[in-house]
Design an enzyme around this catalytic site. Structure first.
Site, PDB file in Angstrom:
ATOM      1  CE1 TYR A   1      -3.552  -2.588   0.437  1.00  0.00           C
ATOM      2  CE2 TYR A   1      -4.577  -0.519   1.330  1.00  0.00           C
ATOM      3  CZ  TYR A   1      -4.717  -1.823   0.794  1.00  0.00           C
ATOM      4  OH  TYR A   1      -5.905  -2.510   0.686  1.00  0.00           O
TER       5      TYR A   1
ATOM      6  CE  LYS B   1       1.297 -17.324  -2.457  1.00  0.00           C
ATOM      7  NZ  LYS B   1       0.287 -18.451  -2.406  1.00  0.00           N
TER       8      LYS B   1
ATOM      9  CG  ASP C   1      -8.614  -4.102   1.672  1.00  0.00           C
ATOM     10  OD1 ASP C   1      -9.393  -3.828   2.319  1.00  0.00           O
ATOM     11  OD2 ASP C   1      -8.611  -4.304   0.395  1.00  0.00           O
TER      12      ASP C   1
ATOM     13  CG  ASP D   1     -14.321  -6.307   2.194  1.00  0.00           C
ATOM     14  OD1 ASP D   1     -13.988  -5.467   3.188  1.00  0.00           O
ATOM     15  OD2 ASP D   1     -14.739  -5.725   1.104  1.00  0.00           O
TER      16      ASP D   1
HETATM   17  C1  LIG Z   1     -10.521   2.411   0.467  1.00  0.00           C
HETATM   18  C2  LIG Z   1      -9.384   1.879   0.809  1.00  0.00           C
HETATM   19  C3  LIG Z   1      -8.217   2.520   0.701  1.00  0.00           C
HETATM   20  C4  LIG Z   1      -9.358   0.813   2.042  1.00  0.00           C
HETATM   21  C5  LIG Z   1      -8.159  -0.061   2.080  1.00  0.00           C
HETATM   22  O1  LIG Z   1      -7.964  -0.812   0.895  1.00  0.00           O
HETATM   23  O2  LIG Z   1      -7.504  -0.056   2.961  1.00  0.00           O
HETATM   24  C6  LIG Z   1     -10.510   0.092   2.303  1.00  0.00           C
HETATM   25  O3  LIG Z   1     -10.796  -0.974   1.617  1.00  0.00           O
HETATM   26  C7  LIG Z   1     -10.585  -0.338   3.647  1.00  0.00           C
HETATM   27  O4  LIG Z   1     -10.757  -1.715   3.903  1.00  0.00           O
HETATM   28  O5  LIG Z   1     -10.465   0.405   4.691  1.00  0.00           O
HETATM   29 MG   LIG Z   2     -11.498  -2.711   2.272  1.00  0.00          MG
END
Ligand SMILES: CC(C)[C@H](C(=O)O)[C@@H](O)C(=O)O
Ligand SMILES: [Mg+2]
Ligand SMILES: NC(=O)c1ccc[n+]([C@@H]2O[C@H](COP(=O)([O-])OP(=O)(O)OC[C@H]3O[C@@H](n4cnc5c(N)ncnc54)[C@H](O)[C@@H]3O)[C@@H](O)[C@H]2O)c1
Length: 363
Positions: A135, A190, A246, A250
């Site tokens: 990132y 990984k 990240d 999700d």
């Molecule tokens: C919007 C984006 C920069 C962010 C990330 O990737 O960290 C989001 O997906 C999160 O999970 O907070």
């Molecule tokens: Mg995210």
């Protein structure tokens, strides 16, 4: 207690409004100040993270954040895109430790896309390193390839990197968190392919020597993605890098019923923090009053616990959320047959009412 309120874009505005109403009903001496961030700040000030917003965030004891982003900004040059606001806040404020608890509330066992028995009672904690990895690694950009499969072709590149202190500090956070839970840490990497993550694995193993009472297992990220839906309750604390965290958070959100249920806390070394739902600005449902505000309301509870030293108030919010779910109220994302569908505002109203009831009973 000064709270910077940064609603941002899309549903960020709607869900933060509900969290603010919930905070206001607690009768605590909060001083809240709102500022624009993301696309909204770009429209008003020409930048997604204006100096004034950053200064407010720095001066506050805690930050309540909604979400940023909209498809219409995807063609802007990268430094002006809304997402740079949240990345900039994390970086400028040193918010390296991201807690994303995935808890499946009893009432939502059937809202998950997994079989109820797989998620009933689920309580796992994903700890995502938040200020390093691919990132933020430099260099990055576009250039003409000098080697590879297509020399002379245009190419793009990013840099994945982690330094020893960055890995050490997030490993300590994970082991210490595990001590307050079921004493198991799964470090996701990984290492079979990437040198950055072999280093990650080596350093996490070294730090583990200081925590003999905590079990450590290592897992490759592809396997972790699979195990999370196969047997999620085998995890306790998951610690991983910025990008894997990240993606896995999700995925874990769906174990709880909806991404609209997953709160987060992003902390610096002194537990000052930014609190936001794990989801984004959801442009597909923005402005319709249907977004689930509970992840943001639960993020406000995390703020009370971690940064503002108000654990009782946090517990009142969490109990109120459980109570509205027990009443059968559901936003569209967690609705199922036999429950009552409500909008963002009505869900906020119900949480406020549930808190007011506990106040009445107490006094
Ligand atoms: C919007 C984006 C920069 C962010 C990330 O990737 O960290 C989001 O997906 C999160 O999970 O907070
Ligand atoms: Mg995210
Ligand atoms: N921290 C942040 O500010 C953050 C996080 C993730 C994505 N984003 C941004 O948000 C924008 C949209 O991204 P995306 O669509 O990939 O992810 P998203 O999380 O915004 O939405 C994914 C899906 O989940 C649904 N959803 C999300 N939150 C919900 C809620 N509270 N209630 C009900 N449904 C909900 C959406 O309707 C959509 O179908 C992009 O610009 C992205 O960069 C910002």
């Amino acid at each position: 207690m000064k709270i910077a309120v940064l609603p941002g874009d899309g549903i960020g505005v709607e869900i933060v409004a509900e969290a603010v109403r919930v905070l206001n009903v607690l009768d605590l001496p909060f001083e809240m100040e709102e500022a624009k961030v993301g696309g909204a700040a770009y429209e008003a000030h020409g930048h997604p993270l204006p100096d004034s917003t950053l200064a407010l965030a720095k001066a506050a004891d805690a930050i309540l954040f909604g979400a940023v982003g909209d498809w219409k900004y995807d063609t802007l040059e990268r430094p002006l895109r809304p997402e740079q606001a949240i990345l900039g806040l994390r970086k400028h404020l040193g918010l390296f430790a991201n807690f994303r608890p995935a808890i499946c509330y009893e009432q939502l066992t059937h809202a998950s896309s997994l079989k109820p028995e797989l998620v009933a009672g689920l309580d796992i904690l994903i700890i995502r390193e938040l200020t390093g990895d691919i990132y933020f690694g430099q260099p990055r950009g576009r250039r003409t390839a000098v080697d590879g499969h297509f020399p002379g072709a245009q190419e793009a590149f990013d840099t994945m990197r982690y330094s020893r202190p960055e890995i050490e500090r997030i490993a300590h956070v994970a082991f210490q968190a595990a001590r307050k839970r079921n004493r198991k840490v799964t470090s996701v990497d990984k290492a079979n392919v990437l040198e950055t993550f072999q280093f990650w694995k080596d350093v996490v193993t070294e730090v583990h020597a200081q925590y003999p009472d905590v079990e450590l297992e290592h897992m490759y990220v592809d396997n972790a993605a699979m195990q999370l839906v196969k047997a999620p309750k085998k995890f306790d604390v998951v610690v991983t890098g910025n990008m894997f965290g990240d993606i896995l958070s999700d995925e874990a959100a769906m174990l709880t019923g909806s991404i609209g249920m997953l709160p987060s806390a992003s902390l610096d070394k002194n537990n000052k923090g930014l609190y936001e739902p794990s989801h984004g600005s959801a442009p597909d449902i923005a402005g319709k009053g249907v977004a689930n505000p509970l992840a943001t309301i639960l993020s406000a509870a995390m703020m009370l616990k971690f940064s503002l030293n108000q654990p009782e108030a946090a517990a009142r919010i969490e109990q109120a959320v459980q109570s509205v779910l027990a009443q059968g109220l559901r936003t569209a994302d967690i609705w199922s047959e036999g429950t009552q569908k409500v909008g963002t505002r009505e869900m906020g109203d119900a949480v406020v009412k549930a808190i007011t009831m506990t106040k009445t009973i107490k006094s």
